[in-house]
Enzyme design. Structure first.
Site, PDB file in Angstrom:
ATOM      1  N   CYS A  87      16.155 -19.257   8.251  1.00  0.00           N
ATOM      2  CA  CYS A  87      15.327 -19.337   7.034  1.00  0.00           C
ATOM      3  C   CYS A  87      16.137 -19.739   5.806  1.00  0.00           C
ATOM      4  O   CYS A  87      15.666 -20.487   4.961  1.00  0.00           O
ATOM      5  CB  CYS A  87      14.677 -17.990   6.728  1.00  0.00           C
ATOM      6  N   HIS A  88      17.351 -19.180   5.675  1.00  0.00           N
ATOM      7  CA  HIS A  88      18.102 -19.392   4.424  1.00  0.00           C
ATOM      8  C   HIS A  88      19.060 -20.574   4.501  1.00  0.00           C
ATOM      9  O   HIS A  88      19.671 -20.925   3.495  1.00  0.00           O
ATOM     10  CB  HIS A  88      18.877 -18.122   4.051  1.00  0.00           C
ATOM     11  N   HIS A 364       7.837 -29.905  12.290  1.00  0.00           N
ATOM     12  CA  HIS A 364       8.332 -29.194  13.477  1.00  0.00           C
ATOM     13  C   HIS A 364       7.951 -29.957  14.744  1.00  0.00           C
ATOM     14  O   HIS A 364       8.604 -30.908  15.103  1.00  0.00           O
ATOM     15  CB  HIS A 364       7.806 -27.753  13.476  1.00  0.00           C
TER      16      HIS A 364
END
Ligand code: DHE
Length: 584
Positions: A87-88, A364
């Site tokens: 996520c980060h 995605h």
């Protein structure tokens, strides 16, 4: 087998449970580190396990830096890559999660970070401390870690690629005709995720013809245009090339194209068949074109660059799905964080031409419509599906699916009794299944619009599937917190879609598998070549029995349970003919 009159209430309740993270036990990857277990949506964030195994240097100490030993820094880094980087971002510049660079983290301070890691946040940060996923000591370490400069994992350029490249059987030593008696078109390549292998299973006899070592936590299989070569990609970015003509089929070449990867494809355009392969990496952020017979790496391109809308720099845009165009000698590569679809012309690698389409962020997975002209790809964190015209090389629509986090796999194409040709996607975050019209010529009013929403078993769905000969649309829900739901599949009758909320039949696949231990999840349907049977993986933990359940498409009854001690954690299945011809 039961018929459910309407499932909206059931699905709605489950969706709410998902959003709130109620009772969502178990991580997605059954045996991987406990990845983001609070919600299935969060559990689906990438875990960069291979990158996590690389030792990193403790950055030089600056005034005000918290004290961390090199050993602690490495441990913290492993945890960060496995659980946070999805996520980060690897470099902590942010992706679906917030940036965590020292200018920001120092402003927030140690105490704030510690509380955040302990309790999580409503915006999606898991409660690592109170859930018991991290110990107090680990929480303390992880609160100090982001105050330091981010680790810089190694790049992987041509010297590293070439050093990893092996031609095990050179083309001149390979057979000149098929040497085995396998019906290759009806062979299934089955991902044995935690074993780092694929099983090649005969679609007619259900016999395992070969089990072949591949990359770590192997992800997907794709076929060469001729159908002779099977390519797999491991999460460790190892591409394995298997010759299906050999007796038994065996690996003929391999290469590592980075440290973390998820996608591989081959050239499909007429007269370019079997010429090139391409693989896309999460780290380093790049894609590489390889020779289609030997996997020799030929051309590497970084994806680092500007985000399409903000036009600010992103240091690590990951490569998500890649498909091969049927209309031009091009690969269609989707770059997540910058939101770009790259149409990579492979006719002249020295004078490379790339058409860069501004699509949407967080691209995605996706697949073609039934004519093979339009590619529909989910911008999952944006709740949209982008439609790319591979003939004209442009974006034709961005469709809001109306559901939470669309996850189509390659999607499912069928002719709707009212709306004509449609493509379907289910959702990770709720029970909705969105049908999008895909026939701009025959049904222009419906093209690229949501024509109908169906309601499946519940949230946590990953894949939908049908076949041109089938009368059903199948929807799984492997990430649903309720074992009964994650162990079942919904089968909608296409003819019934004239009703506003059509009924579906629940197929209790896990129950049919007759597995005594564990909590297996049922994932990814795949049809046989003839379109008469659909196979589902019953995905259990690696030390427990798993299975593949074969369902008769016409009668929706159990046809066969394939069990074998070698079938460890089966997930994706790729029928040679259907994968080769984009039939789904
Ligand atoms: Fe996948 C496709 C990425 C987790 C099974 N997965 C894809 C694609 C991408 C992707 C980019 C499209 C490839 C293409 O078409 O070129 N997957 C990721 C992740 O980043 C993620 C969320 C987390 C991770 O750390 O890897 C992830 N995927 C999983 C799983 O846990 C699944 C369910 C089981 C497994 O085997 O790992 C899984 N992904 C699949 C499958 C496909 C796939 C079966 C291909 C579906 C198809 O029909 O083509």
């Amino acid at each position: 087998m039961i018929s459910i009159p309407t499932t909206r209430t059931l699905g709605g309740a489950l969706a709410a449970a998902l959003v709130l993270g109620l009772g969502a036990g178990g991580a997605l990857a059954q045996n991987a580190p406990k990845e983001h277990a609070s919600t299935p949506g969060a559990a689906y964030e990438p875990s960069l396990n291979t990158l996590a195994q690389i030792g990193v240097e403790l950055p030089g100490r600056k005034p005000g830096d918290p004290v961390m030993t090199p050993a602690e820094y490495n441990r913290a880094n492993t945890i960060y890559f496995e659980r946070c980087a999805g996520c980060h971002g690897v470099l902590r510049k942010g992706a679906t999660g917030k940036p965590l660079t020292p200018d920001i983290t120092r402003e927030l301070g140690y105490e704030h970070l510690k509380d955040f890691i302990t309790y999580g946040s409503p915006a999606g940060m898991p409660n690592w401390g109170t859930s018991g996923e991290l110990t107090d000591e680990e929480v303390d370490m992880m609160a100090r870690y982001p105050l330091l400069d981010p680790a810089a994992p190694p790049e992987w350029g041509m010297p590293e690629m070439r050093a990893s490249w092996k031609v095990i059987v050179p083309p001149e030593k390979r057979p000149t005709k098929k040497m085995n008696d396998i019906d290759i078109d009806n062979l299934f390549s089955v991902t044995l995720r935690d074993a780092g292998q694929v099983a090649l299973i005969d679609g007619g006899t259900y016999e395992i013809k070969a089990v072949i070592d591949t990359g770590y936590a192997v992800h997907i299989s794709r076929l060469s245009a001729s159908g002779r070569y099977l390519f797999t990609i491991g999460r460790d970015a190892k591409v394995t090339m298997i010759d299906l003509w050999m007796d038994p089929p065996a690996t003929v070449a391999e290469v590592k194209i980075g440290t973390e990867a998820r996608s591989v494809e081959t050239s499909k355009m007429k007269s370019w068949e079997d010429k090139y392969a391409i693989a896309g990496a999460y780290w380093p952020p790049q894609w590489v074109i390889m020779d289609g017979e030997t996997l020799e790496p030929l051309k590497i391109k970084s994806t680092r660059g500007m985000i399409y809308d903000e036009q600010t720099y992103h240091p690590e845009p990951r490569v998500a799905s890649i498909v091969a165009s049927h209309f031009r000698p091009e690969f269609v590569a989707n770059v997540k964080e910058t939101g770009k679809t790259l149409m990579i012309d492979y006719t002249d690698l020295k004078n490379l031409r790339i058409t860069e389409i501004e699509t949407e962020r967080f691209l995605h997975d996706g697949g073609f419509n039934s004519t093979g002209r339009y590619f529909l790809v989910a911008a999952n964190a944006r709740g949209k599906v982008a439609v790319i015209d591979t003939k004209e090389d442009k974006l034709v629509a961005l469709v809001e699916t109306g559901g939470q986090t669309p996850h189509p796999g390659r999607g499912a194409n069928f002719v709707h009794p009212v709306y004509g040709p449609v493509w379907a996607t289910s959702h990770l975050g709720d029970e909705s299944v969105t049908l999008i019209g895909t026939d701009p010529e025959g049904h222009p009013d419906n093209a690229w619009k949501v024509v109908q929403t169906l309601y499946g078993l519940g949230g946590g769905s990953l894949f939908v599937k049908t076949h041109p000969k089938s009368h059903h649309l199948y929807v799984d829900a492997p990430l649903n917190p309720d074992p009964e739901v994650s162990g079942s599949v919904a089968a909608f009758r296409i003819e019934d879609m004239t009703q506003e909320e059509p009924e579906y039949t629940v197929l209790p696949i896990a129950e049919w598998a007759g597995i005594a231990e564990g909590q297996p999840r049922v994932v990814q349907g795949e049809f046989n070549r003839e379109g008469t049977e659909i196979w589902f993986s019953v995905w259990n933990a690696s030390d427990k029995e798993s299975a593949i359940v074969v369902v008769d498409d016409k009668t929706l009854t159990l046809k066969k349970v394939i069990k074998d001690p070698r079938l460890i954690t089966p997930t994706g299945k790729f029928n040679v003919y259907n994968t080769r011809h984009d039939v789904y």
